[in-house]
Each structure stands twice: as C-alpha cells, then as structure tokens.
Scaffold this motif. Structure first.
Motif, PDB file in Angstrom:
ATOM      1  N   LYS A  28      72.219  -0.640 -42.171  1.00 51.16           N
ATOM      2  CA  LYS A  28      72.348  -0.426 -43.611  1.00 51.16           C
ATOM      3  C   LYS A  28      73.468   0.530 -44.005  1.00 51.16           C
ATOM      4  O   LYS A  28      73.763   0.683 -45.181  1.00 51.16           O
ATOM      5  CB  LYS A  28      71.027   0.088 -44.181  1.00 51.16           C
ATOM      6  CG  LYS A  28      69.851  -0.852 -43.964  1.00 51.16           C
ATOM      7  CD  LYS A  28      68.538  -0.280 -44.448  1.00 51.16           C
ATOM      8  CE  LYS A  28      68.022   0.900 -43.685  1.00 51.16           C
ATOM      9  NZ  LYS A  28      67.809   0.734 -42.249  1.00 51.16           N
ATOM     10  N   SER A  60      71.443 -10.700 -44.891  1.00 52.87           N
ATOM     11  CA  SER A  60      70.454 -10.860 -45.965  1.00 52.87           C
ATOM     12  C   SER A  60      69.977  -9.527 -46.526  1.00 52.87           C
ATOM     13  O   SER A  60      69.312  -9.499 -47.565  1.00 52.87           O
ATOM     14  CB  SER A  60      69.254 -11.675 -45.468  1.00 52.87           C
ATOM     15  OG  SER A  60      68.541 -10.950 -44.486  1.00 52.87           O
ATOM     16  N   GLY A  61      70.308  -8.422 -45.877  1.00 49.69           N
ATOM     17  CA  GLY A  61      69.947  -7.107 -46.415  1.00 49.69           C
ATOM     18  C   GLY A  61      70.516  -6.878 -47.804  1.00 49.69           C
ATOM     19  O   GLY A  61      69.950  -6.117 -48.599  1.00 49.69           O
ATOM     20  N   ALA A  63      70.781  -9.312 -50.214  1.00 50.27           N
ATOM     21  CA  ALA A  63      69.855  -9.983 -51.138  1.00 50.27           C
ATOM     22  C   ALA A  63      68.519  -9.251 -51.227  1.00 50.27           C
ATOM     23  O   ALA A  63      67.875  -9.259 -52.273  1.00 50.27           O
ATOM     24  CB  ALA A  63      69.623 -11.430 -50.694  1.00 50.27           C
ATOM     25  N   ARG A  64      68.139  -8.605 -50.138  1.00 45.05           N
ATOM     26  CA  ARG A  64      66.861  -7.879 -50.115  1.00 45.05           C
ATOM     27  C   ARG A  64      66.968  -6.511 -50.773  1.00 45.05           C
ATOM     28  O   ARG A  64      65.964  -5.805 -50.895  1.00 45.05           O
ATOM     29  CB  ARG A  64      66.402  -7.693 -48.667  1.00 45.05           C
ATOM     30  CG  ARG A  64      66.119  -8.966 -47.943  1.00 45.05           C
ATOM     31  CD  ARG A  64      65.962  -8.681 -46.454  1.00 45.05           C
ATOM     32  NE  ARG A  64      65.937  -9.905 -45.679  1.00 45.05           N
ATOM     33  CZ  ARG A  64      64.991 -10.221 -44.831  1.00 45.05           C
ATOM     34  NH1 ARG A  64      63.972  -9.414 -44.640  1.00 45.05           N
ATOM     35  NH2 ARG A  64      65.058 -11.341 -44.161  1.00 45.05           N
ATOM     36  N   LEU A  66      68.507  -3.917 -49.534  1.00 47.47           N
ATOM     37  CA  LEU A  66      68.468  -2.848 -48.530  1.00 47.47           C
ATOM     38  C   LEU A  66      69.785  -2.081 -48.446  1.00 47.47           C
ATOM     39  O   LEU A  66      69.807  -0.934 -48.022  1.00 47.47           O
ATOM     40  CB  LEU A  66      68.121  -3.423 -47.158  1.00 47.47           C
ATOM     41  CG  LEU A  66      66.760  -4.110 -47.056  1.00 47.47           C
ATOM     42  CD1 LEU A  66      66.586  -4.760 -45.696  1.00 47.47           C
ATOM     43  CD2 LEU A  66      65.644  -3.096 -47.323  1.00 47.47           C
ATOM     44  N   HIS A  98      72.922 -13.959 -48.534  1.00 50.34           N
ATOM     45  CA  HIS A  98      71.711 -14.523 -49.144  1.00 50.34           C
ATOM     46  C   HIS A  98      70.466 -14.307 -48.287  1.00 50.34           C
ATOM     47  O   HIS A  98      70.559 -14.182 -47.065  1.00 50.34           O
ATOM     48  CB  HIS A  98      71.909 -16.022 -49.373  1.00 50.34           C
ATOM     49  CG  HIS A  98      73.137 -16.331 -50.162  1.00 50.34           C
ATOM     50  ND1 HIS A  98      74.222 -16.981 -49.634  1.00 50.34           N
ATOM     51  CD2 HIS A  98      73.467 -16.028 -51.440  1.00 50.34           C
ATOM     52  CE1 HIS A  98      75.169 -17.092 -50.560  1.00 50.34           C
ATOM     53  NE2 HIS A  98      74.735 -16.520 -51.662  1.00 50.34           N
ATOM     54  N   ALA A  99      69.321 -14.334 -48.936  1.00 56.52           N
ATOM     55  CA  ALA A  99      68.038 -14.269 -48.241  1.00 56.52           C
ATOM     56  C   ALA A  99      67.711 -15.642 -47.648  1.00 56.52           C
ATOM     57  O   ALA A  99      68.281 -16.663 -48.066  1.00 56.52           O
ATOM     58  CB  ALA A  99      66.942 -13.850 -49.215  1.00 56.52           C
TER      59      ALA A  99
END
Length: 186
Positions: A28, A60-61, A63-64, A66, A98-99
């Motif tokens: 992250k 995907s972090g 989209a999430r 994070l 994207h997730a």
C-alpha cells in the motif's frame, strides 16, 4: 536498401511476488515495497541481453480504497529507482486498478493488459516469456500465446501445489533462475 529494425524482445513480469515481496494485506505504500533479493539484478541482465522488461499487475487495492493512485505511482517510482540503482530499466508498467467483481477485461486472468502491451509495442505475444507467481498471471499470458514461467516466490509454492498450470509452464525458484534459463544458449 532499407534497414530492418530488429524485432522487440519483450518479457512480461508480474510485480508482487515476482519482483518484490508480496503481502496478503497488499503493498500500500513505498515503504512496504521491498524487492526480492536478486530481482533487480535479474532485470539488469535481461536488459543487457536486449530484453525490454514490462510489468503487468493487478492492483485492486485502488478499487478497494486501500491506497490511492498517488501511492501506486510512488510505489512504482521506488521500483524504477531500485531498478536503476541495479543498472536495470523497467520499460513500462501496465496495471488493472479494478476489483475482481468489476468484470473488466484488464484484470488477470483476462488478457486485456497483454493485449494493451501487444498494441503499445506493435508485437505479437506469441512466444513472449511471462513470469508470475499465481495461476491468473500464467493464464493471462497463455491465452495470448506467451510462454509461461512460474516462480516459487510470492504465492508460487501454493500455486504449484494446487496444480492446473497452463501447458508448457516451467517452474523456477526465482526470477533470477528464470533469467538464467532464458539467457543460457540452447
């Protein structure tokens, strides 16, 4: 007489688990991005052998929620800086923000990122080595004709144990071992 441009020699690498240590909690921040020992030197050896090194990674972090695009750019800047310190160059980074439930074409195992790479470099993916630590990395490459290599770093040991690898997948302990194989004359 016209001079012919030599064909581009590409290799496609996944990021987390291939180039840098992976984390189930996601990478992250630049502080969490730590290269796997020998990975930067392996990329330098690829460059010396005239390979253009391209990274294709699911992120995907974003989209999430994070981490932000700013954080991702900072992580990639740290990766580029580490590569340069080792005498290496990562030509480009292609990523899917994207997730998993977004059903996009760019999230591996779908081949969208690889189609983008083929378009950008104006090459066929047939025979291009692709290195990953997860089944989805290898599947994305396999469907477009890449030669799949699994590394046992990151999630690679678990991936190997589960089986079901694409036909022709070769397994090595590290990216450095893959590079040794690719650069050994036949």
């Amino acid at each position: 007489m016209s001079e012919r441009t030599p064909p581009v020699k590409l290799i496609i690498l996944d990021r987390d688990g291939v180039i840098n240590l992976d984390s189930d909690a996601f990478i992250k921040s630049p502080e969490e991005w730590i290269p796997i020992p020998g990975s930067m030197e392996a990329i330098a050896r690829l460059n010396q052998a005239a390979y253009r090194v391209v990274v294709a990674t699911n992120q995907s972090g974003i989209a999430r929620g994070l981490f932000s695009m700013h954080a991702l750019n900072a992580i990639h800047q740290k990766m580029h800086d580490a590569a340069q310190q080792a005498g290496a160059d990562i030509d480009a980074v292609f990523f899917c923000p994207h997730a998993a439930d977004a059903n996009c074409d760019c999230r591996k195992p779908k081949p969208g990122l690889l189609h983008e790479i083929a378009s950008r470099y104006e090459v066929s993916m047939k025979g291009v080595p692709t290195v990953g630590d997860s089944l989805r990395d290898l599947q994305a490459g396999y469907v477009v004709g890449c030669v799949p290599f699994l590394v046992r770093t990151g999630k690679g040991i678990v991936t190997e144990a589960k089986g079901g690898l694409p036909p022709g997948t070769t397994v090595f302990d590290t990216l450095s071992a893959v590079v040794d194989h690719l650069l050994t004359p036949a």
